[in-house]
Structure formats: structure tokens, C-alpha cells
Design an enzyme around this catalytic site. Structure first.
Site, PDB file in Angstrom:
ATOM      1  N   LYS A  72      -5.320  57.958  74.183  1.00 27.71           N
ATOM      2  CA  LYS A  72      -3.694  58.305  74.957  1.00 27.71           C
ATOM      3  C   LYS A  72      -2.532  57.862  74.113  1.00 27.71           C
ATOM      4  O   LYS A  72      -1.746  58.723  73.600  1.00 27.71           O
ATOM      5  CB  LYS A  72      -3.690  57.895  76.393  1.00 27.71           C
ATOM      6  CG  LYS A  72      -2.283  58.029  76.770  1.00 27.71           C
ATOM      7  CD  LYS A  72      -2.433  57.814  78.374  1.00 27.71           C
ATOM      8  CE  LYS A  72      -2.901  56.620  78.914  1.00 27.71           C
ATOM      9  NZ  LYS A  72      -1.910  55.244  78.425  1.00 27.71           N
ATOM     10  N   THR A  74      -2.673  56.961  70.663  1.00 32.89           N
ATOM     11  CA  THR A  74      -2.852  57.638  69.546  1.00 32.89           C
ATOM     12  C   THR A  74      -2.303  59.050  69.503  1.00 32.89           C
ATOM     13  O   THR A  74      -1.563  59.548  68.809  1.00 32.89           O
ATOM     14  CB  THR A  74      -4.283  57.731  68.937  1.00 32.89           C
ATOM     15  OG1 THR A  74      -4.613  56.414  68.773  1.00 32.89           O
ATOM     16  CG2 THR A  74      -4.361  58.336  67.720  1.00 32.89           C
ATOM     17  N   ARG A  95       5.207  50.975  75.263  1.00 30.92           N
ATOM     18  CA  ARG A  95       5.062  49.819  76.113  1.00 30.92           C
ATOM     19  C   ARG A  95       4.622  48.928  74.624  1.00 30.92           C
ATOM     20  O   ARG A  95       3.875  49.101  73.840  1.00 30.92           O
ATOM     21  CB  ARG A  95       3.820  49.594  77.035  1.00 30.92           C
ATOM     22  CG  ARG A  95       4.495  50.048  78.275  1.00 30.92           C
ATOM     23  CD  ARG A  95       3.436  49.856  79.228  1.00 30.92           C
ATOM     24  NE  ARG A  95       2.172  50.709  78.754  1.00 30.92           N
ATOM     25  CZ  ARG A  95       1.268  50.581  79.632  1.00 30.92           C
ATOM     26  NH1 ARG A  95       1.107  49.753  80.667  1.00 30.92           N
ATOM     27  NH2 ARG A  95      -0.309  51.009  79.371  1.00 30.92           N
ATOM     28  N   LYS A 106     -10.127  45.002  74.326  1.00 31.17           N
ATOM     29  CA  LYS A 106      -9.411  46.073  73.679  1.00 31.17           C
ATOM     30  C   LYS A 106      -9.258  45.618  72.096  1.00 31.17           C
ATOM     31  O   LYS A 106      -9.607  46.781  71.263  1.00 31.17           O
ATOM     32  CB  LYS A 106      -8.277  46.699  74.287  1.00 31.17           C
ATOM     33  CG  LYS A 106      -8.226  47.190  75.685  1.00 31.17           C
ATOM     34  CD  LYS A 106      -7.029  47.699  76.175  1.00 31.17           C
ATOM     35  CE  LYS A 106      -6.386  48.714  75.063  1.00 31.17           C
ATOM     36  NZ  LYS A 106      -5.039  49.178  75.574  1.00 31.17           N
ATOM     37  N   ALA A 274      -0.242  48.488  84.568  1.00 30.46           N
ATOM     38  CA  ALA A 274      -0.318  49.950  85.187  1.00 30.46           C
ATOM     39  C   ALA A 274      -1.020  50.025  86.485  1.00 30.46           C
ATOM     40  O   ALA A 274      -1.448  50.954  87.125  1.00 30.46           O
ATOM     41  CB  ALA A 274      -1.098  50.940  84.293  1.00 30.46           C
ATOM     42  N   PHE A 302      -3.027  53.758  81.847  1.00 30.01           N
ATOM     43  CA  PHE A 302      -4.257  54.337  82.562  1.00 30.01           C
ATOM     44  C   PHE A 302      -4.219  55.753  82.738  1.00 30.01           C
ATOM     45  O   PHE A 302      -3.494  56.658  82.118  1.00 30.01           O
ATOM     46  CB  PHE A 302      -4.601  53.527  83.791  1.00 30.01           C
ATOM     47  CG  PHE A 302      -4.814  52.030  83.625  1.00 30.01           C
ATOM     48  CD1 PHE A 302      -5.573  51.681  82.593  1.00 30.01           C
ATOM     49  CD2 PHE A 302      -4.201  51.190  84.367  1.00 30.01           C
ATOM     50  CE1 PHE A 302      -5.896  50.343  82.373  1.00 30.01           C
ATOM     51  CE2 PHE A 302      -4.475  49.754  84.341  1.00 30.01           C
ATOM     52  CZ  PHE A 302      -5.416  49.557  83.267  1.00 30.01           C
ATOM     53  N   PHE A 383     -13.411  64.571  68.158  1.00 27.77           N
ATOM     54  CA  PHE A 383     -14.458  64.054  67.586  1.00 27.77           C
ATOM     55  C   PHE A 383     -15.433  64.855  66.688  1.00 27.77           C
ATOM     56  O   PHE A 383     -15.598  65.979  67.064  1.00 27.77           O
ATOM     57  CB  PHE A 383     -15.436  62.983  68.579  1.00 27.77           C
ATOM     58  CG  PHE A 383     -14.526  61.951  69.082  1.00 27.77           C
ATOM     59  CD1 PHE A 383     -14.721  60.268  68.705  1.00 27.77           C
ATOM     60  CD2 PHE A 383     -13.632  62.047  69.939  1.00 27.77           C
ATOM     61  CE1 PHE A 383     -14.170  59.414  69.125  1.00 27.77           C
ATOM     62  CE2 PHE A 383     -12.890  60.735  70.428  1.00 27.77           C
ATOM     63  CZ  PHE A 383     -13.251  59.851  70.183  1.00 27.77           C
ATOM     64  N   TRP A 411      -5.788  61.385  64.670  1.00 27.98           N
ATOM     65  CA  TRP A 411      -6.215  60.032  64.291  1.00 27.98           C
ATOM     66  C   TRP A 411      -6.563  60.332  62.721  1.00 27.98           C
ATOM     67  O   TRP A 411      -6.144  59.346  61.904  1.00 27.98           O
ATOM     68  CB  TRP A 411      -7.595  59.971  64.986  1.00 27.98           C
ATOM     69  CG  TRP A 411      -8.017  58.505  64.545  1.00 27.98           C
ATOM     70  CD1 TRP A 411      -7.817  57.326  65.247  1.00 27.98           C
ATOM     71  CD2 TRP A 411      -9.134  58.179  63.577  1.00 27.98           C
ATOM     72  NE1 TRP A 411      -8.657  56.233  64.647  1.00 27.98           N
ATOM     73  CE2 TRP A 411      -9.078  56.752  63.524  1.00 27.98           C
ATOM     74  CE3 TRP A 411      -9.640  58.896  62.181  1.00 27.98           C
ATOM     75  CZ2 TRP A 411      -9.993  56.241  62.623  1.00 27.98           C
ATOM     76  CZ3 TRP A 411     -10.163  58.314  61.591  1.00 27.98           C
ATOM     77  CH2 TRP A 411     -10.603  56.778  61.561  1.00 27.98           C
TER      78      TRP A 411
END
Length: 558
Positions: A72, A74, A95, A106, A274, A302, A383, A411
Site C-alpha cells: 500500500k 509503495t 505517516r 516488518k 490504525a 491497514f 508480481f 516497485w
């Protein structure tokens, strides 16, 4: 073929001087306070004097998160770069990452690949010190509260009904529940206490919702910290703490300006959880982004059931903001996970599982279109394992719901990989109806507001309230603290309050086990499941892989 890691891409990128980035927004040296060569604080009072731009606000949200990842942040960064790629004036509002997740599960949280904000290491670690200031303000209030009790307790505070806890910006389960004030009489009053992670603090939520320093000080004063022995509420202003707390935050409240790999200006400011809080960057940063650019791109935490709902029902309501469009991020892999595929098999084509997982995406689309009235575009974060048949299935399903899909490759390609998404977002803003609305009327009862979210947004049959939650609701109603928005604290992994119910479950009920009020922030928290405000580290924390070499280069953040 060998691929660079996110960290290698970030470290090999050439950053522009922060003054050059500020100039893209019309800011000069008098409007910024540089923190080194590549970061700056923005003086909002000066920046808001500049001419107002179009300020189209785009929210980026996602399906319920999975271990497969959705990307999200990215996509958020890539969309802003893509808008500039197609000739639009854009800026990002994000954020700040918390050290807890950075060193926990993460790792870094500044985007990925060629869609990152820089300097990545600084943003993920101490940045400009905002979180340290927020932690200090929180703990000053805790110290003043306990000192008041020790020094005679003029307010007659009940030590067993102290609500305020200390914080640290780290995952540390050992500190969840403690006894403090032990030792000699001069060491304070012994009582049960505990620590939350800084991003779960109400000070963080207040910080992000405050319009200016005066509003910040008033909100800090309205924080409910304890109850007196006669049951009356005790607020931070009763302890005369809010002035000093605001003084600690006077520099932190100024938004931080950084840049993407492609030189797009980015405001990175604030970082509330969140689930316990509303999960959005600061109101001031969002307003600045809208004021200084034609297209402001922001994200919520989220999945859309938590992040987007709170962005609309809490942040937009309290800050008088109106989003122009929403982007829902999904991946083929994550949708197949929602359809029951094990993580190790997500790279294999599986149309049956994809069909089972698709309702999760479609529910979020329906919420954004039909509950909140927003134009919607779906971004598929691509992907190499995605098959043509799988992508075609998603596009067909979305088309049947009147929503365009963009196959996004930010990406690997940066802004150029999101050009199609940028065009479709602009088209949605200009050509789709926007009937923005809230999910509920804030004047409804607490139970009815919670029920509206559960039924309209989650798809629940109804809501069950524990005896404790009902008693807490009655107490808030008696205090006149019931006419506030609701902040649902539930698992992010499911539309329900059961993390194992993936996809789009039906026939479930939501259980509210507790109610708390964040009176300073201006919302009521409904606690569902086993949500906690202090995470723990996993068996193998990300911190084990993070290091710094003799030249000062940090490794292992990604």
C-alpha cells in the site's frame, strides 16, 4: 537475474537538496527549517500564506492485510510519482514509521523498490525526533499525575482508577503490566501501571488531529487521565500539564518534508496506530499537501475496513476534509491467500482460490462507493508470478462493479510504472460522481454508531456488548462524552473480529468487550478481540538483521 534490495536501491539513489524539493511547492528558505541536507520542518503558518492550489485529495487504502503483503505504501508513493510523470503537480502525505515494527516484524516502512521516500534510514529510525517528543509529553503527564498523588492528592485521585500509562516506542511485552512506586515512601505511591507503544498513545492521536498549537494545547488538556474517588473525571488540564506538554511538541507539530527517489515532495508526519487510534498522518500535513499541490496523495493504515473507515469517519469529520477519490490496493497473491492458499503456494496459478478471495476486494470497493460515496480505482500491485488468467478474473469482477483496474508496476519502474493508474485516478476524479458521506451520524448513541460500522462496513449481522462495555458506555453518556466518532479496535486481518475469518465472511457477530474514551483526540474506542497497545517482538525480530558498518552505512532495514 539479480535484483537490488529496497535498501540498495535507496542507498544508490541521488537525493536533491531539501531546498530544491521545497521550491517545487513554492516554499523558500524562510518557510523551511532544514534538518541537515535532505530533511526539513515546514512552518505551516508561513506555508498557508502561499496561493491555494487545486488540492485534490486521494486516499490510498487496501484489502485486509495478509502475510503476502499488499504494498500500500509503495503504491501511494508510486502514484504521486506517476502523477508527476504524466505532468500533474503532486505531493504525498504519509505517516512516520514506529521503531516497534521496524525492529519487530516488518522492518522498514518507507515504500519499496523504486517507489520509496528518502532518506530511508533516517525516516525509519529517529527522523526529526517527533516520536521522542511525543513520548516525552506523554510521560511528563504520567509523572505529573503520580507526583500529584504523592504530594497530597488534592484532586482525590483514586490510584486504582488511573487510566494514563507510560509509553516507549519499542515492542516490549515485558512492560505491558508493571507495579511502580515500589521502594521507600519517598519513591512514590505503589500502584499497578504499564507501558504502551508510543504510536498507541492518545498524545499521538491528538498530535495528528490538532489543527494548530492552540488546538493541540486544548486537546491535550481534555485528555481523561483518571477518576477521583467520588467517580468524577480528572483531566490533564486539572493537573496543569497541557501547557508544558504542548511546549515539548512545539517543533514536532511542524510537518516534515522529504522526497521520493524521483524527487516528488513528501510530507511524512505523525504515526498513530490504525486499530487503537485512527491510523492517519497529521491533519496539518494533509492540509499543507492540499494547499501546496494540485494532487495530494495520502494513505490510511491497514485494510479499508479500519484505515479508510477511520480516515472518513474520524479524520475527515474532525478536520473538515473531503477526499476526491480512493484507490484500493490488492495483489493476486493476497487475494489467493484470502481464498485459502498457503503462503508457500501463492506463486502458483489458482483461479478457484482467487475467486474465493475476490469478495474481500469487492466488499471494500462497495464500502468506498456505496457507504462513503467515493469514486474508486483498484490498483493491482503486480508480481511476476501473476498469470494473465488471474489478472483477467480480477478486472472482470471489478468491471461488473463499475470500477476500473490498473496493473501497477511502481516497485520496479517507479512513476512510469504507475502512469496508467495516475491517468485512471485523474479520470475518476473528473468524471465519476462524488457523494462523500459518513457511515453514521455522530449524534447517534454509542451502541448505534458501533452497530452502523459493524453492519455497513464489516457486513456483520449485529453487535454484542459485554456487561463491562455497557457499563462504560453508560458512564460516558453520564459524563456527556458520547457524541464523538467511534474508533474500532479489532483485528486488521479480517472484516470480522476473528483473524481467521478471511475473504468476505457472512453471518458473524462483532463482540465489543470494552470501551475507552480518547477525549482529547475526540473519539471513543471500542475494543474487540484481544487488541493490545503494546506489541511484543517475534521469535526472530527484524532487529537481529539490522547493522551498521564502519562507514556508517545501515544494512538490514529492508
Amino acid at each position: 537475474m539479480s535484483f537490488k534490495t529496497d535498501a540498495e536501491i535507496a542507498q544508490s539513489s541521488t537525493m536533491r537538496p531539501i531546498g530544491e524539493i521545497a521550491a517545487k511547492l513554492g516554499l523558500n528558505v524562510d518557510n523551511i527549517e532544514p534538518y541537515g541536507h535532505y530533511k526539513a520542518k515546514i512552518n505551516p503558518a508561513e506555508a498557508f500564506k502561499l496561493p491555494q492550489k487545486q488540492g485534490r485529495l486521494k486516499l490510498v487504502t487496501a484489502i485486509n492485510p495478509t502475510p503476502a503483503g499488499e504494498g500500500k505504501t509503495t503504491v501511494t508513493i508510486g502514484l504521486a510519482d506517476a502523477l508527476r510523470h504524466i505532468g500533474k503537480d503532486s505531493v504525498i502525505a504519509l505517516r512516520e514509521p514506529s521503531l516497534g515494527p521496524v525492529f519487530g516484524v516488518k522492518g522498514g516502512a518507507a515504500g519499496g523498490g523504486y517507489a520509496q521516500v528518502l532518506p530511508m534510514e533516517d525516516i525509519n529510525l529517529h527522523f526529526t525526533g517527533d516520536f521522542h517528543a511525543i513520548g516525552a509529553a506523554n510521560n511528563l503527564l504520567a509523572a505529573m499525575l503520580d507526583n500529584h498523588i504523592y504530594q497530597g492528592n488534592e484532586l482525590n485521585i483514586d490510584p486504582k482508577r488511573v487510566l494514563w500509562r507510560r509509553v516507549v516506542d519499542m515492542n516490549d511485552r515485558q512492560l505491558r503490566n508493571i507495579i511502580d512506586g515500589m521502594g521507600k515512601p519517598v519513591d512514590g505511591v505503589m500502584r499497578p501501571d504499564g507501558f504502551d507503544i508510543t504510536v498507541a498513545s492518545e498524545v499521538m492521536a491528538v498530535f495528528c488531529l490538532a489543527k494548530d498549537i492552540s488546538d493541540l494545547k486544548e486537546r491535550l488538556g481534555n485528555i481523561l487521565v483518571a477518576y477521583a474517588k467520588d467517580g468524577s473525571p480528572v483531566y490533564a488540564k486539572d493537573l496543569k500539564a497541557n501547557g508544558a506538554m504542548a511546549a515539548l511538541l512545539k517543533d514536532a507539530i511542524k510537518p516534515n518534508l522529504v522526497q521520493t527517489i524521483e524527487g516528488t515532495p513528501a510530507f511524512v508526519h505523525g504515526g498513530p496506530f490504525a486499530n487503537i487510534a485512527h491510523g492517519c498522518n497529521s491533519v496539518t500535513a494533509t492540509r499543507l499537501a492540499k494547499h501546496l499541490a494540485d494532487y495530494a496523495v495520502t494513505e490510511a493504515g491497514f485494510g479499508a475496513d479500519l484505515g479508510a473507515e477511520k480516515f472518513c469517519d474520524i479524520k475527515c469529520r474532525l478536520a473538515d476534509l473531503k477526499p476526491d477519490a480512493a484507490v484500493v490496493v490488492a495483489t493476486v497473491r493476497a487475494l489467493k491467500y484470502n481464498g485459502g492458499v498457503e503462503r508457500v503456494n501463492l506463486g502458483e496459478e489458482n483461479l478457484e482460490a482467487l475467486a474465493k478471495g475476490l469478495p474481500n476486494l469487492l466488499k471494500h470497493i462497495s464500502n468506498l462507493k456505496n457507504v462513503f460515496g467515493l469514486p474508486v480505482v483498484v490498483a493491482i500491485n503486480c508480481f511476476v508470478s501473476d498469470s494473465d488468467a488471474e489478472l483477467a478474473m480480477i478486472e472482470k469482477a471489478c468491471a461488473e462493479h463499475g470500477v476500473e483496474v490498473s496493473l501497477t508496476e511502481v516497485w520496479g519502474k517507479g512513476g512510469a510504472g504507475g502512469a496508467d493508474l495516475a491517468h485512471k485516478v485523474v479520470n475518476a476524479i473528473e468524471n465519476q460522481p462524488n457523494n462523500f458521506n459518513f457511515a453514521y451520524d455522530v449524534e447517534l448513541s454509542i451502541k448505534d454508531k458501533i452497530r452502523a460500522i459493524a453492519q455497513k462496513v464489516y457486513g456483520a449481522e449485529d453487535v454484542d456488548f459485554s456487561a463491562e462495555a455497557s457499563a462504560e458506555i453508560a458512564s460516558l453518556e453520564k459524563l456527556g462524552l458520547d457524541k464523538m466518532p467511534i474508533c474500532m479496535a479489532k483485528t486488521q486481518y479480517s472484516l470480522s473480529d476473528n483473524a481467521k475469518l478471511l475473504g468476505c465472511p457472512e453471518g458473524f457477530r462483532i463482540t465489543v468487550r470494552g470501551i475507552t474514551v480518547s477525549a482529547g483526540a475526540g473519539f471513543i474506542v471500542a475494543l474487540c478481540g484481544n487488541m493490545m497497545k503494546m506489541p511484543g517482538l517475534p521469535k526472530v525480530p527484524a532487529a537481529e538483521k539490522i547493522d551498521v558498518d564502519a562507514e556508517g552505512v545501515i544494512h538490514g532495514l529492508f
